[in-house]
Scaffold this active site. Structure first.
Site, mmCIF file in Angstrom:
data_model
loop_
_atom_site.group_PDB
_atom_site.id
_atom_site.type_symbol
_atom_site.label_atom_id
_atom_site.label_comp_id
_atom_site.label_asym_id
_atom_site.label_seq_id
_atom_site.Cartn_x
_atom_site.Cartn_y
_atom_site.Cartn_z
ATOM 1 N N TYR A 107 -12.883 -6.213 71.081
ATOM 2 C CA TYR A 107 -11.426 -6.269 70.899
ATOM 3 C C TYR A 107 -11.036 -5.891 69.478
ATOM 4 O O TYR A 107 -10.254 -6.578 68.826
ATOM 5 C CB TYR A 107 -10.901 -7.658 71.272
ATOM 6 C CG TYR A 107 -11.055 -7.972 72.736
ATOM 7 C CD1 TYR A 107 -10.254 -7.341 73.688
ATOM 8 C CD2 TYR A 107 -12.012 -8.887 73.180
ATOM 9 C CE1 TYR A 107 -10.406 -7.616 75.042
ATOM 10 C CE2 TYR A 107 -12.165 -9.168 74.528
ATOM 11 C CZ TYR A 107 -11.362 -8.532 75.458
ATOM 12 O OH TYR A 107 -11.510 -8.802 76.795
ATOM 13 N N ASP A 149 -11.707 -15.129 78.149
ATOM 14 C CA ASP A 149 -10.959 -13.895 78.403
ATOM 15 C C ASP A 149 -11.344 -13.209 79.708
ATOM 16 O O ASP A 149 -10.523 -12.531 80.330
ATOM 17 C CB ASP A 149 -11.130 -12.908 77.243
ATOM 18 C CG ASP A 149 -12.517 -12.289 77.207
ATOM 19 O OD1 ASP A 149 -13.508 -13.048 77.070
ATOM 20 O OD2 ASP A 149 -12.628 -11.047 77.298
ATOM 21 N N GLU A 198 -15.669 -7.075 86.715
ATOM 22 C CA GLU A 198 -15.308 -8.215 85.863
ATOM 23 C C GLU A 198 -13.799 -8.446 85.862
ATOM 24 O O GLU A 198 -13.018 -7.537 85.597
ATOM 25 C CB GLU A 198 -15.791 -7.998 84.428
ATOM 26 C CG GLU A 198 -15.578 -9.210 83.532
ATOM 27 C CD GLU A 198 -16.251 -9.076 82.174
ATOM 28 O OE1 GLU A 198 -16.480 -10.106 81.524
ATOM 29 O OE2 GLU A 198 -16.557 -7.933 81.770
ATOM 30 N N ASP A 258 -17.079 -14.015 80.650
ATOM 31 C CA ASP A 258 -17.954 -14.620 79.656
ATOM 32 C C ASP A 258 -17.386 -15.970 79.241
ATOM 33 O O ASP A 258 -16.483 -16.507 79.873
ATOM 34 C CB ASP A 258 -18.120 -13.683 78.450
ATOM 35 C CG ASP A 258 -16.785 -13.140 77.964
ATOM 36 O OD1 ASP A 258 -15.779 -13.872 78.041
ATOM 37 O OD2 ASP A 258 -16.729 -11.980 77.505
#
Length: 490
Positions: free
Chosen positions: A227, A72, A467, A75
Site C-alpha cells: 500500500y 484489510d 482474496e 491476512d
C-alpha cells in the site's frame, strides 16, 4: 450529427442469469462480511461465530492502544491507508443510500462503520505529534498461514512522527472521519462531533506536513509494495477538504478546494477510483456542490466528472474503460472487483446528483442520462452476483454457486471454536494447500474476481482473484442498498 440513444447500447451487453438477484439478501451479507474482518475483542452480538478475539495487545510496543479496526484482506494486517478508504466508502454508502436500507441494515452498516472509526480515532489520538499508520510487519505476516486468534509474530507498530510527511494516509483518515461524522449526525450527535473535531486536526497534519507516508524510509519498508502511495498525495488533500466542506459547510474548505484546483492537480483526468487514486471520487463528490448548490466556481470538477462518466460507456467517443466479454468493467493488476464496485458506486451517486438537478451528460453525440448510468451500474452488480458466463456469484455465501477456496487465513483454517489447539505459523500450510473448500464461510466477502476473459479458477493460491478485501465490499454496500430499493431503476 445524429444523436445515438445509449439505451440501444445496453441491449448489446450479454445477459446470462435467468433469476432476478436478491439485492436485499446481498446487502445484508455485504455488511455481515465486516464482522469476519474484525480485529480486537469481539462483542457479544458477533454474528460470525467462527471468529474470536485477536490482536488484543496491538500498540503495546509503543505504549498506545491500537486494538480494533479491520484486517484489510485475507491476512492479519491493519493498513490504515486502505482501511480509511474503506471507512470513507462505508460512510458515503450510508450518507447517499442509507435511507434506502431497511432500518436493521442501516444500523448494521453504522455498527460496521463505527468499528473502523473507533480504531482510526486511536490512530490519530496523539496529533499533532504523531500518527499511527499500520500494525504488523507484512513480510512476517505473509510468511505465516495462521488464524488471527493464533498470531505469535511481532505486531510491529508503524508511526509517522511530526514533521515527517503523511499527507496521503492522514488525508484519507481525515476524509473518513468527516464522512462518518455526517453518517452519525442523527444517530449519535456527540460521536459525530468527536469524529469531526478529529478530522479537522488530522487534516491540519496532512496539509502542514506534505508528502507521501511511504516517502519515509522506515515506513516504506513496511507498506511497500502493498500500500505505497503510487499516485501521489495531492488527491487525498483535496478529497479530505471536500469531505470537510460537506461535513461543515465551512467556506474555508471551499476556498481550499478552489485555490488548489491547479496546484494539487484537482482536474487531472483519471479512469479509476480506489484506495490510492481519489480523483474520480473527488470530482463526483465536489460536483454535487455544482449540480445541487449552484457553486459554479467548481465547474471544472463537474466537467471532469462528466468526462469520467463518458469513459465508462462502451461506445462513447471517449470510452477507454476495458470491459470483459461478459460485460464486467476490467482493469489489469489483480483484485479487479475493487474497480468494478467503486466505479459502480460513483455511477449511482452521480446519477442521483444529476437526477435531482434534472441534468444529463453529453458524451460527444451521445446523451447519457441518469437512467442509463444506473442500468450500466446494475449490469456490474448483477455480474458480481452471478449474471456472468460462469453463473458464479463472486460474493461468498450468496446464491447457489460461489467461491469455496478463498485466499483468507481465518476462513481456510479450522475455527478456534472447533479446534482450540494452537496452530503455529507454518502448520497452517497444510490447510493452505488443501484442495478442499474452506471450513468457515466468510459470508458476504467479495473476492478479487475473474480475469479479463471472465475466467475464475477458485484457487486459494491465486490471491489476485480469490482474496477478498474490505475496500471491495465498502462501495458495494451503497450500490446494493440502491438496487434493493430500486430493483428496476428508471
Amino acid at each position: 450529427m445524429i444523436k445515438i440513444s445509449l439505451a440501444l447500447l445496453f441491449l448489446q451487453l450479454p445477459a446470462f442469469a435467468l433469476c432476478s438477484p436478491n439485492y436485499g439478501d446481498a446487502l445484508s451479507k455485504s455488511i455481515l462480511f465486516f464482522e469476519g474482518q474484525r480485529s480486537g475483542a469481539l462483542p457479544q452480538d458477533q454474528r460470525l461465530k467462527w471468529r474470536a478475539d485477536s490482536a488484543l495487545h496491538d500498540g503495546s510496543a509503543k505504549g498506545v492502544d491500537l486494538t480494533g479496526g479491520y484486517y484489510d484482506a485475507g491476512d492479519n494486517l491493519k493498513f490504515n491507508f486502505p482501511m480509511a478508504f474503506t471507512t470513507t466508502m462505508l460512510a458515503w454508502s450510508v450518507i447517499d443510500f442509507g435511507g434506502m436500507m431497511p432500518p436493521a441494515e442501516q444500523r448494521n452498516a453504522l455498527v460496521a462503520l463505527k468499528w473502523a472509526t473507533d480504531y482510526l480515532l486511536k490512530s490519530v489520538s496523539e496529533l499533532p505529534n504523531r500518527i499511527y499508520v499500520q500494525v504488523r510487519d507484512p513480510i512476517a505476516d505473509h510468511d505465516c498461514w495462521e488464524r488471527p486468534e493464533d498470531m505469535d509474530t511481532p505486531r510491529t507498530v508503524y508511526v509517522v512522527e511530526a514533521p515527517n510527511p503523511a499527507s496521503d494516509v492522514a488525508g484519507e483518515i481525515a476524509a473518513a472521519l468527516a464522512a462518518a461524522s455526517i453518517a452519525f449526525r442523527s444517530a449519535d450527535p456527540s460521536y459525530s462531533q468527536t469524529l469531526l473535531r478529529n478530522s479537522v486536526n488530522t487534516f491540519k497534519y496532512a496539509d502542514t506536513h506534505r508528502g507521501a507516508y511511504s516517502d519515509n524510509s522506515y515506513i516504506r519498508s513496511g507498506v511497500c509494495p502493498f500500500y505505497c502511495d503510487f499516485d501521489g498525495y495531492q488527491d487525498e488533500l483535496l478529497w479530505a477538504a471536500a469531505w470537510l466542506r460537506k461535513a461543515t459547510q465551512d467556506d474555508i474548505y471551499l476556498s481550499y478546494i478552489e485555490s488548489n484546483t491547479q496546484t494539487l492537480g484537482a482536474i487531472e483526468s483519471s479512469n479509476e477510483f480506489g484506495w490510492d487514486n481519489k480523483h474520480a471520487g473527488l470530482h463526483v463528490l465536489v460536483s454535487q456542490e455544482v449540480l445541487q448548490g449552484g457553486m459554479y466556481t467548481l465547474e471544472s470538477y463537474k466537467a471532469s466528472a462528466d468526462s469520467f462518466m463518458c469513459t465508462l460507456v462502451p461506445q462513447s467517443p471517449t470510452a477507454h474503460i476495458q470491459v470483459s466479454p461478459g460485460g464486467l468493467i476490467y482493469k489489469p493488476g489483480g483484485s479487479n472487483l475493487q474497480h468494478a464496485t467503486s466505479i459502480t458506486f460513483l455511477m449511482l451517486a452521480y446519477a442521483n446528483y444529476l437526477d435531482k438537478s434534472s441534468q444529463t451528460v453529453q458524451c460527444g453525440n451521445m446523451n447519457l442520462s441518469p437512467s442509463l448510468l444506473r442500468k450500466f451500474a446494475q449490469k456490474q452488480v448483477n455480474y458480481i452476483l452471478g449474471d456472468n458466463p460462469l453463473g458464479l456469484s463472486y460474493m461468498v455465501g450468496y446464491g447457489l454457486k460461489f467461491p469455496q477456496r478463498i485466499h483468507h487465513r481465518g476462513s481456510s483454517l479450522p475455527s478456534i471454536r472447533v479446534h482450540p489447539e494452537f496452530i503455529a505459523c507454518k502448520e497452517g500450510s497444510t490447510y493452505f494447500n488443501s484442495p478442499g473448500p474452506n471450513p468457515n464461510v466468510l459470508v458476504g466477502a467479495i473476492v478479487g474476481g475473474p480475469g479479463q476473459d471472465d475466467i475464475y479458477g477458485d484457487d486459494r493460491a491465486d490471491f489476485r482473484k480469490s482474496e477478498p478485501t474490505t475496500y471491495i465490499n465498502a462501495p458495494f454496500v451503497g450500490a446494493l442498498a440502491y438496487f434493493a430499493a430500486n430493483p428496476s431503476p428508471l
